[in-house]
Design an enzyme around this catalytic site. Structure first.
Site, short mmCIF file in Angstrom:
data_model
loop_
_atom_site.label_atom_id
_atom_site.label_comp_id
_atom_site.label_asym_id
_atom_site.label_seq_id
_atom_site.Cartn_x
_atom_site.Cartn_y
_atom_site.Cartn_z
N ALA A 10 0.82 -1.22 0.00
CA ALA A 10 0.00 0.00 0.00
C ALA A 10 0.86 1.27 0.00
CB ALA A 10 -0.92 -0.01 1.22
N ASP A 70 10.13 -3.49 -8.41
CA ASP A 70 10.86 -4.28 -7.42
C ASP A 70 11.95 -3.37 -6.87
OD1 ASP A 70 10.93 -7.04 -6.20
OD2 ASP A 70 13.05 -6.68 -6.60
N ASP A 156 12.22 3.67 5.40
CA ASP A 156 12.35 5.14 5.31
C ASP A 156 12.89 5.79 6.60
OD1 ASP A 156 11.74 5.82 2.64
OD2 ASP A 156 9.60 5.53 3.01
N LYS A 176 9.77 13.44 -1.23
CA LYS A 176 10.35 12.10 -1.43
C LYS A 176 10.23 11.69 -2.90
CE LYS A 176 10.22 7.22 -0.35
NZ LYS A 176 9.51 6.07 0.22
N ARG A 182 12.08 5.43 -6.70
CA ARG A 182 10.83 5.08 -7.39
C ARG A 182 10.38 6.24 -8.29
NH1 ARG A 182 8.80 3.43 -3.26
NH2 ARG A 182 9.54 1.31 -3.66
P1 ITT Z 1 5.18 -5.99 -3.99
O1 ITT Z 1 6.19 -7.05 -4.38
O2 ITT Z 1 3.81 -6.51 -3.85
O3 ITT Z 1 5.29 -4.76 -4.85
P2 ITT Z 1 6.89 -5.75 -1.64
O4 ITT Z 1 6.84 -4.88 -0.43
O5 ITT Z 1 7.06 -7.24 -1.43
O6 ITT Z 1 5.56 -5.45 -2.50
P3 ITT Z 1 9.44 -5.67 -2.96
O7 ITT Z 1 9.54 -7.14 -3.12
O8 ITT Z 1 9.85 -4.80 -4.14
O9 ITT Z 1 7.97 -5.20 -2.60
O10 ITT Z 1 10.28 -5.24 -1.69
C1 ITT Z 1 10.60 -3.93 -1.50
C2 ITT Z 1 10.97 -3.70 -0.05
O11 ITT Z 1 12.06 -2.77 0.00
C3 ITT Z 1 9.82 -3.02 0.67
O12 ITT Z 1 8.95 -3.97 1.26
C4 ITT Z 1 10.57 -2.16 1.68
O13 ITT Z 1 10.97 -2.94 2.77
C5 ITT Z 1 11.83 -1.76 0.92
N1 ITT Z 1 11.63 -0.49 0.21
C6 ITT Z 1 11.54 -0.31 -1.13
N2 ITT Z 1 11.29 0.98 -1.44
C7 ITT Z 1 11.20 1.62 -0.26
C8 ITT Z 1 10.95 2.95 0.08
O14 ITT Z 1 10.67 3.87 -0.83
N3 ITT Z 1 10.93 3.27 1.37
C9 ITT Z 1 11.17 2.35 2.32
N4 ITT Z 1 11.41 1.07 2.09
C10 ITT Z 1 11.43 0.69 0.80
#
Ligand code: ITT
Length: 202
Positions: A10, A70, A156, A176, A182
């Site tokens: 989310a 990802d 974060d 951000k 992203r």
């Molecule tokens: P989906 O695969 O369903 O998109 P996920 O949370 O499992 O959701 P990922 O496999 O890409 O997604 O894992 C990304 C993780 O990296 C995420 O759960 C956070 O722990 C971290 N992360 C990525 N971008 C971030 C951000 O902008 N701020 C903080 N943590 C972030």
């Protein structure tokens, strides 16, 4: 133009909607598109995993553009971990307060110059004709000495950006998105999609 974003996160979805808000497209989360699926993210790179997610959802929604993100946090002192394992690191259901506190403990006594870290995001698109596009974005920072801020999600509160003198959890969502991994990757993807559709229509 209908875009389905292949994510169940989310926090990500909120950022994605803001970043893509100027696109003339309907943006749906997986849930809004009525798709529920467990996806095995067994790729070795962010790009591979983004393509795995986008292709999996494309198999249920071939008429839409499917996008996936990802992403993860690479920490130099931990040899790049958690990296592609960021969501699974210390267990998928472990609260981030616990994960973030553990990372700060691991870096106890480590000076600024060895606390380097970056957030990386790979975005993949699968188009209705099956063609794929990918982009990547990075933001450099350091691991904070203590968590700070309530914005954002995940890691974060411990990701400190020296230029802002703040963690990404202390930035507004607009701030951000303007500098984040992203934001960069999605804006690059927007350009590619616009070019693709200009060629397609022309
Ligand atoms: P989906 O695969 O369903 O998109 P996920 O949370 O499992 O959701 P990922 O496999 O890409 O997604 O894992 C990304 C993780 O990296 C995420 O759960 C956070 O722990 C971290 N992360 C990525 N971008 C971030 C951000 O902008 N701020 C903080 N943590 C972030």
């Amino acid at each position: 133009m209908k875009i389905i974003f292949a994510t169940g996160n989310a926090g990500k979805m909120k950022e994605i909607r803001m970043i893509l808000s100027d696109l003339d497209a309907e943006i749906l989360s997986m849930k809004e598109a009525g798709i529920e699926m467990e996806i095995d993210e067994d790729g070795l790179t962010f790009e591979e995993n983004a393509l795995i997610k986008a292709r999996a959802i494309h198999s249920c929604a071939a008429d839409a553009i499917v996008l996936a993100d990802d992403s993860g946090l690479e920490i130099d002192y931990l040899d790049g971990l958690p990296g592609v394992y960021s969501a699974r690191y210390m267990g998928e259901d472990t609260p981030y307060e616990v994960k973030n506190a553990a990372i700060i403990r691991k870096l106890c006594g480590v000076p600024d110059e060895e606390r380097g870290a970056r957030f990386v995001s790979a975005i993949a698109a699968v188009l209705p004709d099956g063609q794929t596009l990918t982009t990547q974005g990075v933001i450099e920072g350091i691991i904070a000495y203590e968590p700070a801020g309530d914005e954002g999600f995940g890691y974060d509160p411990i990701f400190y950006v020296p230029d802002f003198h703040a963690t990404t959890a202390e930035l507004t969502p607009e701030q951000k998105n303007a500098v984040s991994h992203r934001g960069k990757a999605l804006r690059a993807m927007k350009k590619k999609l616009i070019r693709y559709f200009e060629e397609y229509e022309g």
